[in-house]
Motif scaffolding. Structure first.
Motif, PDB file in Angstrom:
ATOM      1  N   ILE A   1      46.761  75.164  48.576  1.00 59.91           N
ATOM      2  CA  ILE A   1      46.718  74.248  47.426  1.00 59.91           C
ATOM      3  C   ILE A   1      45.259  74.141  47.018  1.00 59.91           C
ATOM      4  O   ILE A   1      44.416  73.750  47.820  1.00 59.91           O
ATOM      5  CB  ILE A   1      47.316  72.886  47.813  1.00 59.91           C
ATOM      6  CG1 ILE A   1      48.809  73.093  48.146  1.00 59.91           C
ATOM      7  CG2 ILE A   1      47.159  71.880  46.682  1.00 59.91           C
ATOM      8  CD1 ILE A   1      49.481  71.873  48.710  1.00 59.91           C
TER       9      ILE A   1
ATOM     10  N   LEU B   1      54.637  79.325  38.162  1.00 62.00           N
ATOM     11  CA  LEU B   1      53.684  79.561  37.066  1.00 62.00           C
ATOM     12  C   LEU B   1      53.377  81.019  36.857  1.00 62.00           C
ATOM     13  O   LEU B   1      53.087  81.457  35.745  1.00 62.00           O
ATOM     14  CB  LEU B   1      52.354  78.872  37.388  1.00 62.00           C
ATOM     15  CG  LEU B   1      52.205  77.418  37.100  1.00 62.00           C
ATOM     16  CD1 LEU B   1      50.769  77.001  37.357  1.00 62.00           C
ATOM     17  CD2 LEU B   1      52.550  77.123  35.645  1.00 62.00           C
ATOM     18  N   GLY B   2      53.359  81.771  37.938  1.00 64.61           N
ATOM     19  CA  GLY B   2      52.990  83.170  37.831  1.00 64.61           C
ATOM     20  C   GLY B   2      53.003  83.782  39.203  1.00 64.61           C
ATOM     21  O   GLY B   2      53.362  83.139  40.189  1.00 64.61           O
TER      22      GLY B   2
ATOM     23  N   VAL C   1      52.257  66.631  45.067  1.00 59.32           N
ATOM     24  CA  VAL C   1      53.535  66.451  44.382  1.00 59.32           C
ATOM     25  C   VAL C   1      53.810  67.680  43.512  1.00 59.32           C
ATOM     26  O   VAL C   1      52.990  68.049  42.666  1.00 59.32           O
ATOM     27  CB  VAL C   1      53.512  65.196  43.490  1.00 59.32           C
ATOM     28  CG1 VAL C   1      54.883  64.961  42.869  1.00 59.32           C
ATOM     29  CG2 VAL C   1      53.068  63.980  44.287  1.00 59.32           C
ATOM     30  N   LEU C   2      54.947  68.324  43.747  1.00 63.36           N
ATOM     31  CA  LEU C   2      55.344  69.480  42.933  1.00 63.36           C
ATOM     32  C   LEU C   2      56.471  69.073  41.993  1.00 63.36           C
ATOM     33  O   LEU C   2      57.332  68.277  42.362  1.00 63.36           O
ATOM     34  CB  LEU C   2      55.846  70.618  43.822  1.00 63.36           C
ATOM     35  CG  LEU C   2      54.945  71.130  44.941  1.00 63.36           C
ATOM     36  CD1 LEU C   2      55.612  72.326  45.625  1.00 63.36           C
ATOM     37  CD2 LEU C   2      53.592  71.532  44.398  1.00 63.36           C
ATOM     38  N   PRO C   3      56.485  69.637  40.796  1.00 61.60           N
ATOM     39  CA  PRO C   3      57.610  69.374  39.895  1.00 61.60           C
ATOM     40  C   PRO C   3      58.863  70.110  40.367  1.00 61.60           C
ATOM     41  O   PRO C   3      58.773  71.120  41.057  1.00 61.60           O
ATOM     42  CB  PRO C   3      57.124  69.953  38.568  1.00 61.60           C
ATOM     43  CG  PRO C   3      56.176  71.035  38.949  1.00 61.60           C
ATOM     44  CD  PRO C   3      55.507  70.564  40.217  1.00 61.60           C
TER      45      PRO C   3
ATOM     46  N   VAL D   1      52.490  81.632  42.369  1.00 61.85           N
ATOM     47  CA  VAL D   1      51.726  80.433  42.035  1.00 61.85           C
ATOM     48  C   VAL D   1      52.689  79.356  41.525  1.00 61.85           C
ATOM     49  O   VAL D   1      53.425  79.592  40.568  1.00 61.85           O
ATOM     50  CB  VAL D   1      50.666  80.737  40.960  1.00 61.85           C
ATOM     51  CG1 VAL D   1      49.807  79.500  40.710  1.00 61.85           C
ATOM     52  CG2 VAL D   1      49.796  81.913  41.368  1.00 61.85           C
ATOM     53  N   LEU D   2      52.682  78.213  42.174  1.00 56.91           N
ATOM     54  CA  LEU D   2      53.520  77.093  41.732  1.00 56.91           C
ATOM     55  C   LEU D   2      52.643  76.029  41.077  1.00 56.91           C
ATOM     56  O   LEU D   2      51.520  75.792  41.508  1.00 56.91           O
ATOM     57  CB  LEU D   2      54.239  76.443  42.924  1.00 56.91           C
ATOM     58  CG  LEU D   2      55.095  77.318  43.833  1.00 56.91           C
ATOM     59  CD1 LEU D   2      55.793  76.438  44.870  1.00 56.91           C
ATOM     60  CD2 LEU D   2      56.134  78.074  43.029  1.00 56.91           C
ATOM     61  N   PRO D   3      53.158  75.373  40.056  1.00 56.38           N
ATOM     62  CA  PRO D   3      52.412  74.265  39.453  1.00 56.38           C
ATOM     63  C   PRO D   3      52.418  73.049  40.382  1.00 56.38           C
ATOM     64  O   PRO D   3      53.325  72.894  41.191  1.00 56.38           O
ATOM     65  CB  PRO D   3      53.186  73.969  38.178  1.00 56.38           C
ATOM     66  CG  PRO D   3      54.580  74.404  38.461  1.00 56.38           C
ATOM     67  CD  PRO D   3      54.458  75.581  39.401  1.00 56.38           C
ATOM     68  N   VAL D   4      51.425  72.207  40.248  1.00 62.60           N
ATOM     69  CA  VAL D   4      51.341  70.977  41.022  1.00 62.60           C
ATOM     70  C   VAL D   4      51.218  69.818  40.032  1.00 62.60           C
ATOM     71  O   VAL D   4      50.486  69.915  39.047  1.00 62.60           O
ATOM     72  CB  VAL D   4      50.119  71.013  41.960  1.00 62.60           C
ATOM     73  CG1 VAL D   4      49.902  69.672  42.633  1.00 62.60           C
ATOM     74  CG2 VAL D   4      50.283  72.100  43.000  1.00 62.60           C
TER      75      VAL D   4
ATOM     76  N   ILE E   1      51.375  80.677  47.134  1.00 57.39           N
ATOM     77  CA  ILE E   1      52.159  80.998  48.330  1.00 57.39           C
ATOM     78  C   ILE E   1      52.115  82.495  48.589  1.00 57.39           C
ATOM     79  O   ILE E   1      52.386  83.290  47.683  1.00 57.39           O
ATOM     80  CB  ILE E   1      53.625  80.558  48.139  1.00 57.39           C
ATOM     81  CG1 ILE E   1      53.686  79.044  48.036  1.00 57.39           C
ATOM     82  CG2 ILE E   1      54.495  81.061  49.275  1.00 57.39           C
ATOM     83  CD1 ILE E   1      55.034  78.541  47.611  1.00 57.39           C
TER      84      ILE E   1
ATOM     85  N   GLU F   1      50.388  78.808  52.505  1.00 56.39           N
ATOM     86  CA  GLU F   1      50.451  77.982  51.293  1.00 56.39           C
ATOM     87  C   GLU F   1      49.063  77.401  51.062  1.00 56.39           C
ATOM     88  O   GLU F   1      48.537  76.694  51.923  1.00 56.39           O
ATOM     89  CB  GLU F   1      51.461  76.858  51.527  1.00 56.39           C
ATOM     90  CG  GLU F   1      51.758  75.998  50.323  1.00 56.39           C
ATOM     91  CD  GLU F   1      52.881  75.002  50.643  1.00 56.39           C
ATOM     92  OE1 GLU F   1      53.988  75.171  50.139  1.00 56.39           O
ATOM     93  OE2 GLU F   1      52.630  74.068  51.428  1.00 56.39           O
TER      94      GLU F   1
ATOM     95  N   ALA G   1      49.530  75.597  43.647  1.00 56.69           N
ATOM     96  CA  ALA G   1      49.878  76.005  45.008  1.00 56.69           C
ATOM     97  C   ALA G   1      50.113  77.507  44.988  1.00 56.69           C
ATOM     98  O   ALA G   1      50.924  78.001  44.205  1.00 56.69           O
ATOM     99  CB  ALA G   1      51.129  75.274  45.472  1.00 56.69           C
TER     100      ALA G   1
END
Ligand SMILES: Nc1ncnc2c1ncn2[C@@H]1O[C@H](COP(=O)(O)O)[C@@H](O)[C@H]1O
Ligand SMILES: Nc1ncnc2c1ncn2[C@@H]1O[C@H](COP(=O)(O)O)[C@@H](O)[C@H]1O
Ligand SMILES: Nc1ncnc2c1ncn2[C@@H]1O[C@H](COP(=O)(O)O)[C@@H](O)[C@H]1O
Ligand code: NA
Ligand code: NA
Ligand code: NA
Lengths: 325, 102, 102, 102, 325, 325
Positions: C12, B39-40, D35-37, C35-38, C63, C10, C61
């Motif tokens: 969340i 995402l960023g 759950v991550l995409p 930043v990862l989407p969840v 990291i 990590e 998430a």
């Protein structure tokens, strides 16, 4: 009250500018207003499909013959040459190194499809017709500038990485394929085809464009916020001086080609505008040492708003004055 | 449950380089990988976010599970691609089920 | 290939807290994060999914790869933000390439 | 900061199996997961990408943090679901804050 | 057969309700029907932009002067006061603790823009006009309730965290910025602006709203499924009693302001509706100890459907009866 | 020039095919043109909602009575029986194992909603009316084929996993729920409901369909690129022979039912088309050992384009010739 306000808004351009400014202000004020990435991409697909199709349908209606080829050739030449001009100016006006200057130059030789789309809508709004094949010229001008820029960078040993994959990526990038593809479909299906999908690609077009400009404002504003101090005064100057210079070359080419006033205006817009989608991606691959903040901020944060607010009306005025139909 | 030692390599890299990275991995004999959206983030080249972007802007996370003996080949391949690009590489010890898959 | 010990943290956390968390990380000297989407998840506050949501609902998430000596500062900063919020924090030993980046 | 040993299990599995996997995890006493995409990947069944897909195509990554003593139950449950399906499972040692959550 | 069925559907509201119910049933039956997050967000951007713009254009056409300011002030006061009322009711009717009750109260002082949009469409459908600036009132009512609620929570030492960032987030949250921004753009560009994009923001509006209500039904249904047992009988009662009470305060304020029947109906709807986007996010930040299942379920699972099915027709009927134009 | 080209494009189908081909070529040339997943899903929701609603509204206008039930029953029977036919053919023509053959057979017994939607648009385009309830028949034909196929697989000990959850997933899968739901809403709200949202679900429909077909082309092209060599000559043959066979059964059923020519054409299309959304997901769950490349490539890469280019015009021609209105 309303009378006074409405002075500002006698045309579509004002509406488009207001939407862009709204996005810009929201981002500068750090509002969390955002357009989802998927929605922004979907809108840009819509705009490309629509503008390509309408261009093709217009060619089907009015014919194109040799003029199309001549205009394509002119576009390609402009796209090859403009980066040289931009590069010289950048080296003279700014302290950017060779690689950064070459990367920026690539953007200004290439084109911004949203600027083009907005200009097209402004022409429609004012009842000025233009050659339908200008959309093909737009597609043709996307890539050559990259070649010139990589040549400029490599002259200094910048070590650009120009491999076969990159060629394919540049020539078959999404916007070129969709523009050219829908242009051809529009040409093949003509007025009948356009009729069938006009309530999708014609009627809502200007509204969708407004929403897209809102997103452009948001992205530009976030970029400006993050890039404070990245651009010196020289670079800022370049961002507003290069567009009219580009437009002048477009004007010359358009007059030589004998385009209609609308066509001349669009060629000026193409030459004046700077890419912010296709070229940045290519630069990340081919010139990884160039600083993306510099070229993105210049293209999206300086030149795009300049063209929207000052450029388009100026180019249209000049074109209609000089290219007497 | 029977598990096997392996390495989990996580490569965060610019999206326009994804194709080149995975091609290099395949060339180095890596038999599998997974790509996660990002995402960023923030790093030496500043803060960025994916919202509202149109081009192939942004970054992706590529995750590879490999047998330990394949790690060096993988890292060499990845490094050759990542070297001059924005991105980070991290390696973690892990265990996997069904080792025949790696 | 030369690698260096590091920690992979990590976190969340609820999306509305993302900005506060990353600001706290930056304050604690963390130089980079991703930043990862969840999509969804489950925990003490029940099951949730992102589908069809409109607001800044959901979680992300975050990291961070950091040098081991920075870990404590990072955890203190993160904990101060996460403490009263929905979320989990995990820390893994890892190795990184190009240590000068962390 | 006080941390506690835990295991981080990452299961990459076909999206249509997500519900069955999480149901099995819950049955095995796993109290939380995320759950991550997944954008795309490659494995024995070839390359795939999520772009433009419509159905519940593609894969997701399910991450569980568990106390070490729960690991075996979790793996048994996960394996029973994953066994005949496309997917990979990896386990990493990690430390967590707030152990009472796991 | 068809005649009998069609009785149910003599107006837009029935259509809207049916779409919501479809989503609700699908979610309760655990169908995997879902609207992608990005699509739901894009639709909500569209609705906000459209409703804001149309409101602004209507103000440009009919003028607003002092009435606008008076209505804004009334809206702000309602938004400040309603949480106190809601809080008192909640403490009396339910076993919710101070913090949870304050969080719920914030939602009911603030507004639900979809309820407002639906009510607007219903008025259009019935040919009842309303003041264009009601959309500005809607924006003004989003935030004050949060302040009241945090004050309520902090009185008990609830330790709310009200920092500068939170202020900015609340006042510049996406929906306020987009509503106000497009309202201003609509005001500046007036009827000409509206004309240009009417086929985007007017023609497909009701259809898009229906799709959005389908998604709202899906989200509400999934919420209800996950929150079984979270709400006691008292809380459920509150969810259907508070809206008419809020509507009554809106009615009083509307009559005092001398609004048109349509305007009164909209003010009733605003006062009766409960936020489910902006306030939940603010509560997560400011009152993390409040249980989100409680306020989300009440707002989206109880009050929203109540207003859709019972509230809107009731408020419109009362307003048209009492506020004789 | 334009005259020659335009021969290709005397109808909507040409336009649809051209969009599909554009996507296919772009993917085969490895262009990075992509439609975001969320946008593709949103478009498919739009198409399902629109087609369902229009079907329901048409039933409300013209009535349905017993004919609806008979057609539903016929559709269910076809969906149960076609997999047996397909399975026999596959075992005869190809080297596919029992499980793979059963999985493929499930796809051909079920239906492709995009093929159906395209055929509907082609009929509208040619001014041929069809029974509105054919959309309900489409929904009814989605699931039974899965049951037949799992029975075929299990006869060989294929160990399919048919549990309660799977039943729910299949019967309440997104497209069935949305189709049936919007069909019912259309029936309940009738012409008045349709009027209210026609500018959303009718006017832009064909344009949206074109964009969706572009995406289908991209997905099909990427699938074909990845699956080179997966299909033998026998399987390829099956992919183009099974559709006309299916269509013949649809024709017989349609004539028996006494459907209008348009209705017969649509039933042929349903019987001829192969699922590529619902059934693949069900097969992954129930027959995990079947190779998804085989059934996806056949359904999306072979049969879908065949039906688009050859099938639809053929089925419409046959239906209009034989089912004299
Ligand atoms: N220490 C880190 N931990 C996690 N992600 C990082 C870190 N440093 C950089 N990144 C990611 O890599 C991207 C590029 O980093 P950089 O090249 O340092 O600008 C950032 O935007 C982050 O997404
Ligand atoms: N044990 C866990 N493993 C992975 N993720 C978790 C775990 N527990 C909680 N989470 C994530 O954190 C979110 C909030 O957790 P909680 O605060 O326990 O409701 C959940 O929705 C999950 O996304
Ligand atoms: N070695 C690996 N490392 C990371 N992800 C993998 C690996 N192998 C497989 N995967 C993921 O699991 C999916 C299915 O793998 P497979 O069953 O081998 O086709 C792939 O598409 C990847 O997303
Ligand atoms: Na240019
Ligand atoms: Na309210
Ligand atoms: Na079929």
């Amino acid at each position: 009250m309303s009378d006074l306000f409405r002075l500002a808004a006698d045309n579509l351009l004002s509406l488009a500018i207001l939407c862009f400014v709204l996005g810009l202000l929201a981002a500068l004020a750090r509002s969390e207003l955002t357009v989802p990435e998927a929605a922004a991409k979907a809108i840009s697909l819509y705009l490309l499909f629509s503008i390509g199709f309408k261009g093709g349908a217009s060619v089907a209606a009015h014919g194109a013959d040799g003029a199309l080829l001549a205009a394509l050739a002119a576009g390609v030449v402009l796209s090859f040459v403009l980066p040289l001009l931009a590069f010289a100016l950048l080296r003279f006006m700014t302290r950017l190194g060779r690689v950064d200057a070459a990367a920026v130059a690539a953007h200004y030789g290439s084109i911004s499809i949203v600027t083009f789309v907005t200009a097209t809508s402004v022409l429609v709004d004012r009842g000025i017709t233009a050659e339908g094949y200008m959309v093909a010229v737009a597609a043709a001008m996307e890539a050559p500038a990259i070649v010139s820029a990589l040549w400029l960078a490599s002259r200094g040993g910048g070590g650009s990485r120009m491999d076969g994959d990159l060629w394919r990526e540049i020539l078959l990038n999404g916007s070129i394929v969709l523009l050219v593809g829908s242009f051809v479909i529009g040409m093949l299906t003509g007025a009948e085809g356009l009729d069938r999908i006009a309530s999708f690609i014609v009627a809502p077009f200007q509204g969708v464009l407004c929403l897209f400009l809102l997103d452009m404002g948001l992205v530009a504003g976030r970029g400006l916020r993050g890039a404070r101090g990245v651009l010196g005064a020289g670079a800022l100057c370049f961002g507003v001086i290069m567009p009219p210079i580009g437009a002048a070359t477009g004007l010359a080419a358009g007059l030589l080609l004998g385009l209609s006033p609308g066509g001349v205006a669009l060629l000026m817009v193409l030459a004046a505008s700077a890419s912010y989608i296709a070229v940045p991606a290519a630069m990340r691959v081919a010139l990884p040492d160039a600083n993306p903040s510099v070229y993105l901020t210049l293209s999206l944060g300086v030149t795009f708003p300049f063209n929207l607010v000052v450029g388009i009306p100026l180019y249209v005025a000049v074109a209609t004055a000089l290219a007497a139909g | 449950m029977q598990t096997h030692q392996a390495k989990r390599v996580e490569i965060i890299i610019e999206a326009p380089m994804e194709g080149r990275l995975t091609a290099a991995l395949e060339k180095a004999g890596v038999t599998g990988f997974t790509v996660l959206p990002v995402l960023g983030g923030s790093g030496r080249s500043g803060r960025w976010t994916r919202d509202g972007q149109v081009g192939r802007a942004g970054m992706v996370a590529v995750i590879c599970l490999v047998r330990p003996e394949r790690l060096d080949g993988l890292l060499d391949a990845a490094f050759a691609v990542v070297e001059r690009h924005i991105g980070v590489v991290s390696i973690t010890d892990c265990a996997v089920l069904r080792a025949e898959r790696f």
